[in-house]
Design a protein around this motif. Structure first.
Motif, mmCIF file in Angstrom:
data_model
loop_
_atom_site.group_PDB
_atom_site.id
_atom_site.type_symbol
_atom_site.label_atom_id
_atom_site.label_comp_id
_atom_site.label_asym_id
_atom_site.label_seq_id
_atom_site.Cartn_x
_atom_site.Cartn_y
_atom_site.Cartn_z
ATOM 1 N N VAL A 70 0.863 -1.264 -0.050
ATOM 2 C CA VAL A 70 -0.226 0.094 -0.177
ATOM 3 C C VAL A 70 1.018 1.436 0.015
ATOM 4 O O VAL A 70 0.477 2.270 -0.605
ATOM 5 N N ALA A 71 1.968 1.372 0.724
ATOM 6 C CA ALA A 71 2.926 2.397 0.621
ATOM 7 C C ALA A 71 3.350 2.322 -0.473
ATOM 8 O O ALA A 71 3.652 3.822 -1.107
ATOM 9 N N LEU A 72 3.645 1.387 -1.336
ATOM 10 C CA LEU A 72 4.317 1.556 -2.855
ATOM 11 C C LEU A 72 3.360 2.250 -3.488
ATOM 12 O O LEU A 72 3.806 3.188 -4.620
ATOM 13 N N LEU A 124 -2.704 5.288 5.230
ATOM 14 C CA LEU A 124 -3.194 4.110 5.532
ATOM 15 C C LEU A 124 -2.330 3.074 5.597
ATOM 16 O O LEU A 124 -2.309 2.098 6.458
ATOM 17 N N ALA A 125 -1.091 3.078 4.710
ATOM 18 C CA ALA A 125 -0.224 2.020 4.982
ATOM 19 C C ALA A 125 0.554 1.931 6.129
ATOM 20 O O ALA A 125 0.793 0.910 6.815
ATOM 21 N N SER A 160 11.063 -0.246 9.850
ATOM 22 C CA SER A 160 11.668 1.309 9.890
ATOM 23 C C SER A 160 11.760 1.977 8.647
ATOM 24 O O SER A 160 11.377 3.115 8.443
ATOM 25 N N TRP A 161 12.601 1.248 7.702
ATOM 26 C CA TRP A 161 12.839 1.646 6.485
ATOM 27 C C TRP A 161 11.590 2.370 5.520
ATOM 28 O O TRP A 161 11.554 3.307 5.058
ATOM 29 N N MET A 162 10.480 1.382 5.724
ATOM 30 C CA MET A 162 9.594 1.543 4.875
ATOM 31 C C MET A 162 8.922 2.675 5.452
ATOM 32 O O MET A 162 8.355 3.500 4.799
ATOM 33 N N LEU A 163 8.744 2.892 6.748
ATOM 34 C CA LEU A 163 8.086 4.128 7.651
ATOM 35 C C LEU A 163 8.717 5.186 6.906
ATOM 36 O O LEU A 163 8.228 6.325 6.601
ATOM 37 N N HIS A 164 9.963 5.293 7.126
ATOM 38 C CA HIS A 164 10.886 6.578 6.963
ATOM 39 C C HIS A 164 10.772 6.869 5.340
ATOM 40 O O HIS A 164 10.468 8.295 5.022
#
Length: 344
Positions: free
Chosen positions: A143-145, A333-334, A291-295
Motif C-alpha cells: 500500500v505504501a508503494l 493508510l499504509a 523502520s525503512w518503509m515508514l521513513h
C-alpha cells in the motif's frame, strides 16, 4: 496498536519531515557551487554532529569504538558508503528524469529493497509470509508503494501543467540511475541492521534505548561522507567552471549567510536519522525492518505536504493536488496497516 508502536511511527514521521525540509535552507545559498554548499552541509551532518552527539552520550568515546573489531565495523562502514553512492545517484536521477518520475522509481525501489531484503537475508522468510503480522506488514509495504507512485504521478501532472521538464531528460540514463539509486540508498537500512552489535554495546553502557543507535552513525555516516565529500572534492579540483577560491571570495556578509544556511541544512538532514533512531527503538524487534518503509513513505508524504505549504502546486488545475491528497491518504493508510501488523 499499542502506544509504543504509535510513538515509533510518530518519530519516524518527525524524522521524515526533517528530511523533506532539509533542502529549503540550501535554496537561500547564493553564488555558491552545489559542491561547496553540499560539502559544508555534509561536514555538519555526516561528521560533526554524529561525532559530537556520540561523544556526549558515551561514557568513554574511544574505548567504545576500540572495543569492536574490523569484522564488525567494516560492514557497517561499507553499507554506509553504499548509501552514500545512492545519495549521489539521487541527484543525477532528478536531472535526467525530473522530480516526479525520479522520486517514484528511486524511492519505490529503495522502499522495497531496504524493507524486505533485510529479513530475507537473515532467513526470516517465515516471519514475512508465515505469520499474520508479517503478512499484514507486507500488505502495508504494498500500500505504501502504491501511495508513493500516486504522489509521483501527481508530481508528473503538476510538471506537465507548469511546463516543467527535466534539466537534461534522458530516459535510458535516468532509469539506470534511478534503479541504482534505489538499490544503493537501501544501504542505510542494511547498515542499521549490521550495526546491531554496536547498538547492544551502547545499551550495555547504560544508554537509553532511544539513543543506542546514534553512536553507530559515526561509522555509517563516515562511509557516506567518504563517497559524497570525495565526489564533491574531485569535481571542485578538476572542473574548470568550479572554484572553491571563487566561492569563498564573496563579500563577508554573504559568505557568512551561505555558511550558516548550509550548516542549518546539514543539521536538518542529521535530525532525520536522529529521530529515525528514536522511531526504530520503539518498533518491535521482530519487525525492525519496517523502520525503512515508514521513513521512506513518510518522506514522500511530507515532501508533498511541504510543497503544498510552500505553494509549489499552483499550476492552474486542481487535478494534481487532488491526486496528491489521495496519495498522501494512501501512505497514511499504509502506516496504519503496518502498525496493526506489528501489534498483532
Amino acid at each position: 496498536m499499542n502506544n509504543a508502536i504509535m510513538l515509533g511511527i510518530f518519530w519516524h514521521l518527525v524524522g521524515a519531515a526533517s528530511a523533506a525540509c532539509f533542502y529549503a535552507p540550501f535554496k537561500q545559498v547564493k553564488n555558491w557551487s552545489w559542491e561547496t554548499m553540499w560539502s559544508i552541509g555534509g561536514f555538519v551532518s555526516w561528521l560533526i554532529l554524529p561525532w559530537a552527539v556520540s561523544y556526549v552520550l558515551l561514557p568513554d568515546f574511544w574505548q567504545y569504538y576500540g572495543s569492536f573489531n574490523a569484522a564488525t565495523l567494516l560492514p557497517v562502514f561499507l553499507f554506509g558508503a553504499m548509501w552514500g553512492i545512492g545519495n549521489i545517484n539521487y541527484g543525477l536521477t532528478m536531472r535526467y528524469l525530473g522530480m516526479s518520475m525520479g522520486i517514484g522509481i528511486a524511492i519505490g525501489i529503495t522502499l522495497i529493497i531496504g524493507t524486505l531484503m533485510t529479513p530475507l537475508l537473515q532467513g526470516r522468510f517465515e516471519l514475512l509470509f508465515g505469520t499474520a503480522g508479517g503478512r499484514m506488514s507486507l500488505l502495508g509495504v504494498l500500500v505504501a508503494l502504491i501511495g508513493v507512485l500516486i504522489v509521483s504521478y501527481a508530481g508528473l501532472l503538476k510538471e506537465r501543467a507548469m511546463g516543467i521538464r527535466a534539466e537534461e531528460f534522458n530516459l535510458k540514463k535516468g532509469l539506470l540511475l534511478a534503479v541504482m539509486c534505489g538499490i544503493f540508498s537501501a544501504g542505510m537500512s542494511f547498515a542499521m541492521d549490521a550495526a546491531k552489535p554496536m547498538h547492544e554495546a551502547a545499551g550495555a553502557l547504560g544508554l537509553d534505548p532511544l539513543y543506542v543507535a546514534l553512536p553507530s552513525y559515526v561509522v555509517i555516516m563516515g562511509g557516506g561522507a567518504l563517497i559524497n565529500l570525495g565526489y564533491c572534492f574531485i569535481r571542485l579540483a578538476t572542473l574548470k567552471n568550479l572554484s572553491v577560491k571563487a566561492d569563498f571570495s564573496l563579500p563577508k556578509r554573504l559568505l557568512v549567510i551561505n555558511v550558516l544556511f548550509s550548516m542549518l541544512a546539514g543539521l536538518m538532514w542529521y535530525l532525520q536519522f536522529f529521530f529515525y533512531a528514536w522511531g526504530h527503538a520503539k518498533i518491535p524487534a521482530q519487525y525492525d525492518y519496517m523502520s525503512w518503509m515508514l521513513h521512506m513513505s513518510f518522506y514522500v508524504l511530507c515532501g508533498g505536504i511541504v510543497g503544498l505549504l510552500l505553494k509549489e502546486w499552483k499550476c492552474g488545475t486542481r487535478k494534481p493536488v487532488a491526486v496528491l491528497c489521495i496519495g498522501c491518504l494512501v501512505i497514511i493508510l499504509a502506516a496504519n496497516i503496518v502498525g496493526m501488523g506489528m501489534a498483532s
